[in-house]
Design a protein around this motif. Structure first.
Motif, PDB file in Angstrom:
ATOM      1  N   LEU A  84      50.029  39.570  48.992  1.00 55.24           N
ATOM      2  CA  LEU A  84      49.053  40.535  48.503  1.00 55.24           C
ATOM      3  C   LEU A  84      47.740  39.849  48.170  1.00 55.24           C
ATOM      4  CD1 LEU A  84      52.015  41.240  46.836  1.00 55.24           C
ATOM      5  CD2 LEU A  84      50.746  43.371  46.562  1.00 55.24           C
ATOM      6  N   GLN A  85      46.646  40.573  48.424  1.00 61.58           N
ATOM      7  CA  GLN A  85      45.306  40.174  47.995  1.00 61.58           C
ATOM      8  C   GLN A  85      44.806  41.261  47.041  1.00 61.58           C
ATOM      9  OE1 GLN A  85      43.535  37.395  48.905  1.00 61.58           O
ATOM     10  NE2 GLN A  85      45.172  36.619  50.242  1.00 61.58           N
ATOM     11  N   PHE A  86      44.401  40.847  45.841  1.00 67.81           N
ATOM     12  CA  PHE A  86      43.926  41.791  44.829  1.00 67.81           C
ATOM     13  C   PHE A  86      42.398  41.742  44.782  1.00 67.81           C
ATOM     14  CE2 PHE A  86      48.107  40.213  43.476  1.00 67.81           C
ATOM     15  CZ  PHE A  86      48.810  41.406  43.445  1.00 67.81           C
ATOM     16  N   GLY A 128      37.041  55.045  47.854  1.00 65.41           N
ATOM     17  CA  GLY A 128      36.563  54.495  49.105  1.00 65.41           C
ATOM     18  C   GLY A 128      36.534  52.984  49.181  1.00 65.41           C
ATOM     19  N   ALA A 129      36.934  52.294  48.117  1.00 65.44           N
ATOM     20  CA  ALA A 129      36.908  50.832  48.096  1.00 65.44           C
ATOM     21  C   ALA A 129      38.316  50.269  48.172  1.00 65.44           C
ATOM     22  CB  ALA A 129      36.221  50.335  46.822  1.00 65.44           C
ATOM     23  N   LEU A 130      38.478  49.148  48.898  1.00 66.12           N
ATOM     24  CA  LEU A 130      39.774  48.497  49.013  1.00 66.12           C
ATOM     25  C   LEU A 130      40.115  47.805  47.700  1.00 66.12           C
ATOM     26  CD1 LEU A 130      42.188  47.559  50.761  1.00 66.12           C
ATOM     27  CD2 LEU A 130      40.794  45.570  51.411  1.00 66.12           C
ATOM     28  N   CYS A 131      41.280  48.131  47.143  1.00 62.59           N
ATOM     29  CA  CYS A 131      41.734  47.521  45.892  1.00 62.59           C
ATOM     30  C   CYS A 131      42.817  46.468  46.140  1.00 62.59           C
ATOM     31  CB  CYS A 131      42.267  48.592  44.939  1.00 62.59           C
ATOM     32  SG  CYS A 131      41.030  49.796  44.419  1.00 62.59           S
ATOM     33  N   ILE A 132      43.791  46.776  47.002  1.00 63.87           N
ATOM     34  CA  ILE A 132      44.897  45.865  47.284  1.00 63.87           C
ATOM     35  C   ILE A 132      45.171  45.874  48.782  1.00 63.87           C
ATOM     36  CG2 ILE A 132      47.326  45.293  46.845  1.00 63.87           C
ATOM     37  CD1 ILE A 132      47.105  46.923  44.237  1.00 63.87           C
ATOM     38  N   ALA A 133      45.281  44.690  49.361  1.00 66.79           N
ATOM     39  CA  ALA A 133      45.747  44.537  50.741  1.00 66.79           C
ATOM     40  C   ALA A 133      47.092  43.832  50.682  1.00 66.79           C
ATOM     41  CB  ALA A 133      44.754  43.730  51.560  1.00 66.79           C
ATOM     42  N   LEU A 221      43.161  34.531  32.789  1.00 66.52           N
ATOM     43  CA  LEU A 221      43.138  34.272  34.224  1.00 66.52           C
ATOM     44  C   LEU A 221      43.435  35.551  35.000  1.00 66.52           C
ATOM     45  CD1 LEU A 221      45.043  30.851  34.376  1.00 66.52           C
ATOM     46  CD2 LEU A 221      42.570  31.263  34.176  1.00 66.52           C
ATOM     47  N   ALA A 222      42.694  35.787  36.064  1.00 66.59           N
ATOM     48  CA  ALA A 222      42.863  36.979  36.900  1.00 66.59           C
ATOM     49  C   ALA A 222      43.487  36.584  38.227  1.00 66.59           C
ATOM     50  CB  ALA A 222      41.514  37.655  37.134  1.00 66.59           C
ATOM     51  N   VAL A 223      44.638  37.163  38.535  1.00 68.66           N
ATOM     52  CA  VAL A 223      45.336  36.852  39.783  1.00 68.66           C
ATOM     53  C   VAL A 223      44.559  37.413  40.963  1.00 68.66           C
ATOM     54  CG1 VAL A 223      47.477  37.138  41.074  1.00 68.66           C
ATOM     55  CG2 VAL A 223      47.558  36.851  38.587  1.00 68.66           C
ATOM     56  N   ARG A 224      44.339  36.589  41.962  1.00 72.15           N
ATOM     57  CA  ARG A 224      43.612  37.006  43.163  1.00 72.15           C
ATOM     58  C   ARG A 224      44.542  37.232  44.357  1.00 72.15           C
ATOM     59  NH1 ARG A 224      39.794  39.037  40.453  1.00 72.15           N
ATOM     60  NH2 ARG A 224      38.173  37.645  39.656  1.00 72.15           N
TER      61      ARG A 224
END
Length: 273
Positions: A84-86, A128-133, A221-224
């Motif tokens: 996943l990409q956040f 309309g914006a990508l949040c999670i791939a 810390l924010a997980v990316r």
């Protein structure tokens, strides 16, 4: 079985990210939502669910007839892992959309016989914006005795969180994710049909708890990104631990262990929030 014609098939699912349901997810994970409006990491697995009528379910509780995924007959389904990409948090109480695509289907031979690996891509958007791939790996295996023993010792952890996966916790998580798979709540079925010694802990729950333990230990810390995979099942009601260790200033290794042996593991990247 040749399912190559299914590659490229898509599905769309809309969700309102209902705040009341989010509170139920919080209770199932023992993680109070409080006044947070951002959906915590991996809670999206409890939303964007297409339900199926009873007539479409197989004996294991999974949909046997699915308009999106191909039919797999009597094979047992397992959640193997994913990536996943956040990009941005999903916000509770606002409409969002999941668009899914079958990216690949490959059949291999493993220790328990023929295995069919399916990779499904999911894109989650809001306003309309990508949040999670996300890329999700699902494996379908022929009925065979499950592999239960760990082969790799867990590393030395910098933080840990103990989990007791009793039947109530498993039932609640099945309920909030609308997961009918009987290995998580039907003790007689899981022992007599699939050969496990007890109820099986959900792979998505384990991944969520691994990330939860990281964010509790490192709230700044924010997980990316996250890449995770299951090595062996965890069986209820035996306790297990989730934990991890930092690898450098931008990455960490996470895992779930039982009796000092790895069961699930993950790698994450992060940035300071």
């Amino acid at each position: 079985m040749d399912f190559s014609s299914w590659i490229g098939r898509t599905e769309t699912c809309d969700d309102t990210l209902d705040p009341i349901h989010a509170q139920r997810v919080a209770l199932s994970l023992d993680d109070p939502l409080d006044s947070r409006r951002d959906l915590p990491l991996l809670w999206h697995w409890a939303f964007f669910v297409h339900g199926e009528p009873y007539a479409s379910l197989g004996r294991d509780g999974h949909p046997q007839k699915d308009a999106f995924l191909p039919p797999v007959g009597s094979r047992n389904r397992m959640w193997a892992g994913g990536r996943l990409q956040f990009h941005a948090p999903l916000v509770v109480g606002r409409p969002a959309r999941r668009v899914s695509r079958i990216a690949n289907i490959v059949e291999k031979t493993g220790r328990t016989g023929l295995l069919q690996f399916m990779t499904v891509e999911h894109h989650y958007t809001q306003d309309g914006a990508l949040c999670i791939a996300e890329e999700q790996d699902i494996v379908y295996r022929e009925p065979a005795p499950p592999v239960l023993q760990g082969a790799k010792p867990a590393p030395q952890a910098q933080w840990t969180q103990a989990v007791t996966p009793d039947s109530t916790r498993l039932f609640r998580y099945s309920a909030v994710t609308f997961n009918g798979h009987r290995i998580h709540y039907d003790d007689r079925y899981v022992r007599e049909v699939e050969g496990y010694p007890g109820l099986v802990v959900h792979g998505p729950m384990i991944a969520t708890l691994m990330v939860q333990a990281f964010t509790r230990a490192h709230p700044d810390l924010a997980v990316r990104s996250l890449a995770y995979r299951g090595l062996r099942p965890l069986i209820s009601p035996r306790a297990f631990q989730v934990g991890g260790r930092l690898q450098d200033g931008q990455a960490a290794q996470l895992w779930a262990e039982q009796d000092g042996m790895l069961a699930h593991q993950a790698d994450i990247t992060f940035a300071r929030s």
